[in-house]
Design an enzyme around this catalytic site. Structure first.
Site, PDB file in Angstrom:
ATOM      1  N   ASN A 121     -13.984  -1.401   8.777  1.00 28.91           N
ATOM      2  CA  ASN A 121     -12.911  -2.122   7.774  1.00 28.91           C
ATOM      3  C   ASN A 121     -11.839  -2.544   8.545  1.00 28.91           C
ATOM      4  O   ASN A 121     -11.198  -2.324   9.468  1.00 28.91           O
ATOM      5  CB  ASN A 121     -12.043  -0.801   6.874  1.00 28.91           C
ATOM      6  CG  ASN A 121     -12.812  -0.452   5.778  1.00 28.91           C
ATOM      7  OD1 ASN A 121     -14.151  -0.548   5.853  1.00 28.91           O
ATOM      8  ND2 ASN A 121     -12.191   0.504   4.904  1.00 28.91           N
ATOM      9  N   GLU A 123     -13.486   9.854   1.523  1.00 33.54           N
ATOM     10  CA  GLU A 123     -12.664  10.038   2.469  1.00 33.54           C
ATOM     11  C   GLU A 123     -12.460  11.587   2.767  1.00 33.54           C
ATOM     12  O   GLU A 123     -12.009  12.194   1.874  1.00 33.54           O
ATOM     13  CB  GLU A 123     -11.515   9.311   2.741  1.00 33.54           C
ATOM     14  CG  GLU A 123     -10.745   9.463   4.152  1.00 33.54           C
ATOM     15  CD  GLU A 123      -9.832   8.347   4.281  1.00 33.54           C
ATOM     16  OE1 GLU A 123      -9.875   7.210   3.787  1.00 33.54           O
ATOM     17  OE2 GLU A 123      -8.521   8.705   4.731  1.00 33.54           O
ATOM     18  N   HIS A 135      -4.194   2.715   9.833  1.00 37.01           N
ATOM     19  CA  HIS A 135      -3.990   1.430   9.116  1.00 37.01           C
ATOM     20  C   HIS A 135      -2.818   0.715   9.832  1.00 37.01           C
ATOM     21  O   HIS A 135      -1.969   1.368  10.370  1.00 37.01           O
ATOM     22  CB  HIS A 135      -3.709   1.534   7.837  1.00 37.01           C
ATOM     23  CG  HIS A 135      -4.932   1.998   6.856  1.00 37.01           C
ATOM     24  ND1 HIS A 135      -4.967   3.344   6.529  1.00 37.01           N
ATOM     25  CD2 HIS A 135      -5.963   1.396   6.881  1.00 37.01           C
ATOM     26  CE1 HIS A 135      -6.193   3.344   6.080  1.00 37.01           C
ATOM     27  NE2 HIS A 135      -6.825   2.359   5.915  1.00 37.01           N
ATOM     28  N   GLY A 136      -2.975  -0.586   9.832  1.00 40.22           N
ATOM     29  CA  GLY A 136      -1.694  -1.246  10.276  1.00 40.22           C
ATOM     30  C   GLY A 136      -2.090  -1.995  11.836  1.00 40.22           C
ATOM     31  O   GLY A 136      -2.951  -1.795  12.261  1.00 40.22           O
ATOM     32  N   ASP A 165     -10.426   7.678  -2.863  1.00 43.76           N
ATOM     33  CA  ASP A 165      -9.806   8.278  -2.010  1.00 43.76           C
ATOM     34  C   ASP A 165      -8.920   9.251  -2.272  1.00 43.76           C
ATOM     35  O   ASP A 165      -7.880   9.324  -2.861  1.00 43.76           O
ATOM     36  CB  ASP A 165      -8.861   7.094  -1.209  1.00 43.76           C
ATOM     37  CG  ASP A 165      -8.427   7.762   0.060  1.00 43.76           C
ATOM     38  OD1 ASP A 165      -8.511   8.832   0.215  1.00 43.76           O
ATOM     39  OD2 ASP A 165      -7.538   6.899   0.851  1.00 43.76           O
ATOM     40  N   ASP A 170     -11.479  -0.733  -2.253  1.00 41.90           N
ATOM     41  CA  ASP A 170     -10.974  -0.131  -1.225  1.00 41.90           C
ATOM     42  C   ASP A 170      -9.797   0.763  -1.395  1.00 41.90           C
ATOM     43  O   ASP A 170      -9.057   0.148  -2.232  1.00 41.90           O
ATOM     44  CB  ASP A 170     -10.538  -1.016  -0.173  1.00 41.90           C
ATOM     45  CG  ASP A 170      -9.855  -0.604   1.032  1.00 41.90           C
ATOM     46  OD1 ASP A 170     -10.660   0.343   1.554  1.00 41.90           O
ATOM     47  OD2 ASP A 170      -9.129  -1.185   1.810  1.00 41.90           O
TER      48      ASP A 170
HETATM   49  P1  13P Z   1      -6.831  -2.343   9.527  1.00 41.55           P
HETATM   50  O1  13P Z   1      -5.329  -1.780   9.027  1.00 41.55           O
HETATM   51  O2  13P Z   1      -6.998  -1.616  10.600  1.00 41.55           O
HETATM   52  O3  13P Z   1      -7.081  -3.683   9.425  1.00 41.55           O
HETATM   53  O4  13P Z   1      -7.582  -1.387   8.316  1.00 41.55           O
HETATM   54  C1  13P Z   1      -7.823  -1.783   7.297  1.00 41.55           C
HETATM   55  C2  13P Z   1      -8.526  -0.603   6.199  1.00 41.55           C
HETATM   56  O5  13P Z   1      -9.026   0.505   6.651  1.00 41.55           O
HETATM   57  C3  13P Z   1      -8.873  -1.045   4.831  1.00 41.55           C
HETATM   58  O6  13P Z   1      -9.295   0.012   4.174  1.00 41.55           O
HETATM   59  O1  G3H Z   2      -6.282   0.014   3.581  1.00 42.63           O
HETATM   60  C1  G3H Z   2      -5.529  -0.542   3.083  1.00 42.63           C
HETATM   61  C2  G3H Z   2      -5.608  -1.898   3.236  1.00 42.63           C
HETATM   62  O2  G3H Z   2      -5.238  -2.616   4.633  1.00 42.63           O
HETATM   63  C3  G3H Z   2      -5.087  -2.629   2.120  1.00 42.63           C
HETATM   64  O3  G3H Z   2      -3.534  -2.678   2.064  1.00 42.63           O
HETATM   65  O4  G3H Z   2      -2.736  -1.757  -0.045  1.00 42.63           O
HETATM   66  O5  G3H Z   2      -1.554  -3.499   1.363  1.00 42.63           O
HETATM   67  O6  G3H Z   2      -3.691  -4.142   0.154  1.00 42.63           O
HETATM   68  P1  G3H Z   2      -2.848  -2.944   0.713  1.00 42.63           P
HETATM   69 ZN    ZN Z   3      -8.482   1.834   4.765  1.00 42.50          ZN
END
Ligand code: 13P
Ligand code: G3H
Ligand code: ZN
Length: 308
Positions: free
Chosen positions: A252, A134, A178-179, A104, A82
């Site tokens: 995701n 992306e 995200h988040g 990415d 990811d």
């Molecule tokens: P969320 O923060 O909405 O769970 O998204 C996760 C994500 O996109 C990981 O690549």
């Molecule tokens: O897109 C981000 C994911 O939520 C992963 O988060 O980099 O804190 O593991 P992280």
């Molecule tokens: Zn993501």
């Protein structure tokens, strides 16, 4: 009943108007919770690992646990990197046995993103691994990249990007982030952009990042037992269902896993102050993650009974 790429999964999902859940993993309980949920629902699933998670758990531990999960459950799953930040991390993931990688380059200017992504595609494809990339920028934090506002994906540029890079799936920016704090007011996604991309790239799998729904009950449990997550808000399930019925083949979710895990652990600590056996609170977290994944498969993804 194997570790597979996402190729067949996405083809079936696109044709069947459903999506595959991609859940972020970084320890045994999360892997078991997700895979047990997928097994119960006879659903394919993607386990994805951020570069932070790679550093936290180590690729060898993660791969060995994922192999064990497949042996024990027989679930069809893809192991995906990811937000791969650079070529070196992509190479590490491929050498470790991942079947899919995201590169990415969305923070680079367009031509640089095309060139870097193409380099990854050539390498990954020569190793039988598929590539997600992306275009556009999600507001909020993406690993170490922070953006104040959305830069929505341009559908015409998406066609050029897919054609020139040869990627297998494309993550687009339509207003998700995200988040746990995705909207301050009414949730709004640019479905017009998704529909335009789908029209210009028929049959091509689209990925939605930042797609946790941020269950108010999990947030309330966290807050009841000492958390401070006021104002958390995610993507409503009906929007995710609509996206799944369109070109979105991969949804995701990391924040939802984190919230489910944290809510359970906080609850055990809050209600059973004498507990100090990790199996008690991590076991509760694992069960809650499984319940979350089953609910996602039924209420958001539509991937039950779609094992390959
Ligand atoms: P969320 O923060 O909405 O769970 O998204 C996760 C994500 O996109 C990981 O690549
Ligand atoms: O897109 C981000 C994911 O939520 C992963 O988060 O980099 O804190 O593991 P992280
Ligand atoms: Zn993501």
């Amino acid at each position: 009943m194997a570790l597979v790429t996402t190729k067949e999964m996405f083809k079936k999902a696109y044709e069947g108007n459903y999506a595959i859940g991609a859940f972020n993993i970084n320890n045994m309980e999360i892997i078991q919770g997700v895979v047990n949920g997928a097994k119960k629902k006879k659903s394919p699933v993607i386990l994805q690992v951020s570069s932070g998670a790679l550093k936290y758990a180590g690729p060898k531990y993660l791969k060995a646990m994922v192999d064990a999960a497949i042996d024990v459950t027989g679930v069809d799953l893809a192991l995906h990197l990811d937000h791969g930040p650079d070529f070196a991390t992509v190479k590490l993931a491929i050498a470790s046995g991942f079947t899919s990688v995201m590169y990415d380059g969305s923070q680079y200017e367009y031509e640089e993103n095309v060139a870097k992504t193409k380099e990854v595609v050539d390498y990954a494809h020569s190793h039988g691994v598929v590539v997600e990339a992306e275009l556009g920028v999600l507001a909020g934090v993406e690993d170490d990249v922070h953006s104040e506002k959305h830069v929505y994906t341009d559908p015409t540029q998406a066609v050029d990007f897919v054609t020139r890079t040869g990627i297998d799936s494309l993550a687009i920016a339509i207003g998700t982030s995200h988040g746990a704090f995705k909207f301050t007011g009414e949730p709004k996604l640019r479905f017009d952009i998704l529909e335009e991309v789908q029209k210009k790239l028929p049959g091509f799998p689209i990925v939605l990042h930042g797609a946790s729904s941020v269950d108010p009950k999990s947030v309330a449990t966290c807050n009841k037992f000492g958390g401070d997550l006021g104002g958390a808000q995610g993507i409503p399930n009906e929007m995710l269902r609509k996206a799944s019925s369109l070109a979105v083949c991969k949804i995701n979710m990391d924040t939802d896993i984190r919230l489910a895990m944290t809510a359970s652990i906080r609850e055990v600590f809050g209600e059973q102050p004498k507990v100090f056996d990790p199996r008690k609170y991590l076991g509760a977290a694992r069960d809650n993650i499984q319940a979350l994944v089953e609910a996602k498969i039924d209420d958001v993804l539509g991937s039950a009974n779609k094992q390959l």
